[in-house]
Structures are given as structure tokens and as C-alpha cells.
Design a protein around this motif. Structure first.
Motif, PDB file in Angstrom:
ATOM      1  N   MET A 193      64.652  13.013  30.820  1.00 10.42           N
ATOM      2  CA  MET A 193      66.079  12.944  30.142  1.00 10.42           C
ATOM      3  C   MET A 193      66.649  11.271  30.204  1.00 10.42           C
ATOM      4  N   LEU A 194      65.979  10.768  31.458  1.00  9.72           N
ATOM      5  CA  LEU A 194      66.594   9.468  31.962  1.00  9.72           C
ATOM      6  C   LEU A 194      65.664   8.511  30.853  1.00  9.72           C
ATOM      7  N   ASP A 195      64.229   8.783  30.648  1.00 10.06           N
ATOM      8  CA  ASP A 195      63.563   7.837  29.806  1.00 10.06           C
ATOM      9  C   ASP A 195      64.036   7.970  28.633  1.00 10.06           C
ATOM     10  N   ASN A 196      64.428   9.141  27.805  1.00  5.76           N
ATOM     11  CA  ASN A 196      64.804   9.099  26.485  1.00  5.76           C
ATOM     12  C   ASN A 196      66.218   8.767  26.104  1.00  5.76           C
ATOM     13  N   LEU A 197      67.166   8.998  27.110  1.00  9.75           N
ATOM     14  CA  LEU A 197      68.455   8.875  26.794  1.00  9.75           C
ATOM     15  C   LEU A 197      69.226   7.663  27.370  1.00  9.75           C
ATOM     16  N   HIS A 198      68.379   7.221  28.426  1.00  9.94           N
ATOM     17  CA  HIS A 198      68.860   5.811  29.213  1.00  9.94           C
ATOM     18  C   HIS A 198      70.055   6.123  30.133  1.00  9.94           C
ATOM     19  N   ASP A 199      70.194   5.358  30.959  1.00  4.94           N
ATOM     20  CA  ASP A 199      70.963   5.407  32.124  1.00  4.94           C
ATOM     21  C   ASP A 199      72.468   5.704  31.868  1.00  4.94           C
ATOM     22  N   ARG A 200      73.016   5.149  30.860  1.00  3.22           N
ATOM     23  CA  ARG A 200      74.383   5.197  30.444  1.00  3.22           C
ATOM     24  C   ARG A 200      74.777   6.733  30.351  1.00  3.22           C
ATOM     25  N   ILE A 201      73.892   7.379  29.193  1.00  3.29           N
ATOM     26  CA  ILE A 201      74.096   8.885  28.825  1.00  3.29           C
ATOM     27  C   ILE A 201      73.480   9.761  30.073  1.00  3.29           C
ATOM     28  N   TYR A 202      72.607   9.243  30.792  1.00  5.05           N
ATOM     29  CA  TYR A 202      72.096  10.193  31.967  1.00  5.05           C
ATOM     30  C   TYR A 202      72.957  10.260  32.944  1.00  5.05           C
ATOM     31  N   ASP A 203      73.615   9.032  33.297  1.00  8.31           N
ATOM     32  CA  ASP A 203      74.719   9.048  34.353  1.00  8.31           C
ATOM     33  C   ASP A 203      75.930  10.098  33.889  1.00  8.31           C
ATOM     34  N   ARG A 204      76.407  10.351  32.962  1.00  8.43           N
ATOM     35  CA  ARG A 204      77.320  11.173  32.423  1.00  8.43           C
ATOM     36  C   ARG A 204      76.723  12.736  32.590  1.00  8.43           C
ATOM     37  N   ILE A 205      75.664  13.095  32.195  1.00  8.42           N
ATOM     38  CA  ILE A 205      74.926  14.216  32.222  1.00  8.42           C
ATOM     39  C   ILE A 205      74.700  14.611  33.722  1.00  8.42           C
ATOM     40  N   ARG A 206      74.268  13.771  34.736  1.00 12.19           N
ATOM     41  CA  ARG A 206      74.090  14.149  35.801  1.00 12.19           C
ATOM     42  C   ARG A 206      75.328  14.589  36.618  1.00 12.19           C
ATOM     43  N   ASP A 207      76.482  14.058  36.236  1.00 15.22           N
ATOM     44  CA  ASP A 207      77.739  14.313  36.723  1.00 15.22           C
ATOM     45  C   ASP A 207      77.955  15.964  36.542  1.00 15.22           C
ATOM     46  N   ALA A 208      77.564  16.582  35.619  1.00 19.31           N
ATOM     47  CA  ALA A 208      77.768  18.011  35.380  1.00 19.31           C
ATOM     48  C   ALA A 208      77.193  18.760  36.585  1.00 19.31           C
ATOM     49  N   LYS A 209      77.752  20.198  36.879  1.00 15.00           N
ATOM     50  CA  LYS A 209      77.116  20.786  37.896  1.00 15.00           C
ATOM     51  C   LYS A 209      75.701  21.477  37.275  1.00 15.00           C
ATOM     52  N   SER A 210      74.694  21.298  38.005  1.00 16.96           N
ATOM     53  CA  SER A 210      73.207  21.480  37.756  1.00 16.96           C
ATOM     54  C   SER A 210      72.782  22.802  38.133  1.00 16.96           C
ATOM     55  N   PHE A 211      72.064  23.517  36.830  1.00 16.17           N
ATOM     56  CA  PHE A 211      71.177  24.849  37.370  1.00 16.17           C
ATOM     57  C   PHE A 211      69.866  24.589  36.692  1.00 16.17           C
ATOM     58  N   GLU A 212      69.045  24.649  37.706  1.00 17.83           N
ATOM     59  CA  GLU A 212      67.478  24.635  37.115  1.00 17.83           C
ATOM     60  C   GLU A 212      67.114  26.094  36.861  1.00 17.83           C
ATOM     61  N   PHE A 213      66.589  26.175  35.521  1.00 15.04           N
ATOM     62  CA  PHE A 213      65.844  27.624  35.236  1.00 15.04           C
ATOM     63  C   PHE A 213      64.320  27.346  35.436  1.00 15.04           C
ATOM     64  N   LYS A 214      63.767  28.375  36.325  1.00 15.26           N
ATOM     65  CA  LYS A 214      62.256  28.248  36.617  1.00 15.26           C
ATOM     66  C   LYS A 214      61.653  29.477  36.219  1.00 15.26           C
ATOM     67  N   GLY A 215      62.274  30.397  35.733  1.00 19.13           N
ATOM     68  CA  GLY A 215      61.667  31.636  35.190  1.00 19.13           C
ATOM     69  C   GLY A 215      60.996  31.620  33.971  1.00 19.13           C
ATOM     70  N   PRO A 216      60.051  32.519  33.814  1.00 18.24           N
ATOM     71  CA  PRO A 216      59.184  32.562  32.487  1.00 18.24           C
ATOM     72  C   PRO A 216      59.906  32.924  31.273  1.00 18.24           C
ATOM     73  N   SER A 217      59.435  32.679  30.050  1.00 19.27           N
ATOM     74  CA  SER A 217      60.016  32.928  28.943  1.00 19.27           C
ATOM     75  C   SER A 217      60.540  34.232  28.601  1.00 19.27           C
ATOM     76  N   TRP A 218      61.705  34.505  28.086  1.00 19.93           N
ATOM     77  CA  TRP A 218      61.956  36.105  27.770  1.00 19.93           C
ATOM     78  C   TRP A 218      61.403  36.464  26.131  1.00 19.93           C
ATOM     79  N   ARG A 219      60.962  35.217  25.324  1.00 20.94           N
ATOM     80  CA  ARG A 219      60.609  35.663  24.032  1.00 20.94           C
ATOM     81  C   ARG A 219      59.396  36.377  24.248  1.00 20.94           C
ATOM     82  N   GLY A 220      59.551  37.435  23.099  1.00 18.41           N
ATOM     83  CA  GLY A 220      58.298  38.234  23.053  1.00 18.41           C
ATOM     84  C   GLY A 220      58.143  39.512  23.897  1.00 18.41           C
ATOM     85  N   VAL A 221      59.344  39.355  24.968  1.00 13.79           N
ATOM     86  CA  VAL A 221      59.250  40.544  25.821  1.00 13.79           C
ATOM     87  C   VAL A 221      60.030  41.758  25.465  1.00 13.79           C
TER      88      VAL A 221
END
Length: 221
Positions: A193-221
Motif C-alpha cells: 500500500m505504501l509503495d503504490n499509494l505513497h506516504d501521503r495517502i498511506y498516512d491517512r489510511i493507517r490512521d483508520a482502525k486496522s483489522f487483518e484478515f488471515k483466514g482462507p477464501s470463502w469462495r467456492g465453499v
């Protein structure tokens, strides 16, 4: 009215008066048209909350079950991210938006309350405006900047041009500065995200409350 958005809670569902001219149905129809939420995400979903993302889902469900209107009014924002695709990030973002739309249906004056943008499509539309501006585009941009809740789906997946990146920054910064809620979803790592959007946009995004999704895909289940 098999496809009524309110069928799970409306006391008049499948009873006399349950028809396409029902006032509640008409209001929801208008709000969903404004929202641009893809149809498959407009209806309640059976969430697969077990597994590695159970804690994430429970925290997001708590946001939905509490006062979602006050949450949006406070300008709260979320980042739902994780490298694996199809494991519920967009579904959860839209589930929160759906709850907010339903809460606002009895309070709105038919002004837009939610808007959904798919980042890649939006960036392409923005690029097209550079050479071929259309008269309705300023109104679309105003909606994106001012609607109470904006979903920016799949952000960071591509590296936009400097001109397009500046337009995206203007939107995010306008909302950030005026305490307007954004839910971001991304299949990228934070570094991508930082590489593609650069620091000014990323600084705003990372201020949001963050939730990382680690589970497998639901698709086809």
C-alpha cells in the motif's frame, strides 16, 4: 417481495401491504441506488465467523450491533486488509454499510448515506476524465467527498499515475479533515500500500482502525 432488503426484520413482510409501493421499500430502493453497493453484497449474508478471523468478525459485529449511526457520525474509519482474497473483507465492509443504511432509512430525507467505489474502476474513470471530462463527474466527486460513509474497496492493488493519485488523495484528505467515515479494504500488505499509494495517502489510511484478515477464501465453499 422475495428480494426486499428488510425482509428479516419487517413486521409487514409477506403480509397485506407488502409490495413494491411500500414506503419503507421505496426508501431503501433509493438509498441502495445511491450506494453503488454491488447487488450480491446488498442482502444479509451468513458470515463464516469461525476460524482464524473469529476475533476480527466479532469486533466488527460489535460495531454493527452498537450505535452504528453514532459511529459513522463520529467519523470513525476502518482498514480491513489481508493478502488472501475472498475471505470476507468486502462482505464485512458492506455488512456494516447495510446496517447503517437500514438504520438511516427512517431518518433520511432521501439524501445518499453510503457510497461504494471499486478502486481500480474508479481510478480508470478518473483517468478518462483527464482527457474526456463529463458534466456529471463533479456531482459524483461531491457525493464521494461528502456522503456520510464511503467504502473504498481493494485499495492499493495498482500504482496510479501522479495525477490520479493526487485526485485520490484529495478525496481521502477532504473526508479525513471533515471527520467523514471511510471503510477501506485491501488485499495488499502494508508495504505494498505504501509503495503504490505513497506516504501521503498511506498516512491517512493507517490512521483508520486496522483489522487483518488471515483466514482462507470463502469462495467456492
Amino acid at each position: 417481495m422475495d428480494h426486499c432488503w428488510a425482509k428479516l426484520y419487517c413486521k409487514r413482510y409477506n403480509k397485506p401491504g407488502c409490495e413494491q409501493f411500500c414506503e419503507g421499500y421505496v426508501v431503501l430502493q433509493i438509498l441502495y441506488k445511491f450506494s453503488n453497493i454491488p447487488q450480491k453484497y446488498q442482502y444479509p449474508t451468513n458470515l463464516n465467523i469461525a476460524g482464524p478471523d473469529e476475533k476480527v468478525y466479532q469486533e466488527l459485529l460489535n460495531i454493527m450491533s452498537n450505535d452504528i449511526v453514532s459511529w459513522v457520525n463520529s467519523g470513525s474509519s476502518l482498514l480491513l486488509w489481508g493478502e488472501r482474497k475472498g475471505n470476507g473483507k468486502t462482505t464485512m465492509a458492506c455488512a456494516i454499510a447495510n446496517k447503517y443504511i437500514r438504520e438511516m432509512a427512517s431518518k433520511t430525507t432521501l439524501e445518499p448515506v453510503v457510497h461504494f467505489i471499486k478502486t481500480a474502476r474508479f481510478l480508470e474513470e478518473t483517468r478518462q476524465q483527464f482527457n474526456n471530462p463529463t458534466p456529471e463527474w463533479p456531482e459524483r466527486m461531491k457525493l464521494i467527498e461528502t456522503v456520510p460513509l464511503l467504502i473504498i474497496d481493494d485499495i492499493g492493488a495498482e500504482k496510479p499515475s501522479d495525477w490520479v493519485r493526487e485526485r485520490l488523495l484529495n478525496i481521502i484528505d477532504e473526508r479525513y479533515s471533515n471527520n467523514r467515515s471511510i471503510i477501506y479494504t485491501s488485499n495488499c500488505t502494508r508495504q505494498q500500500m505504501l509503495d503504490n499509494l505513497h506516504d501521503r495517502i498511506y498516512d491517512r489510511i493507517r490512521d483508520a482502525k486496522s483489522f487483518e484478515f488471515k483466514g482462507p477464501s470463502w469462495r467456492g465453499v
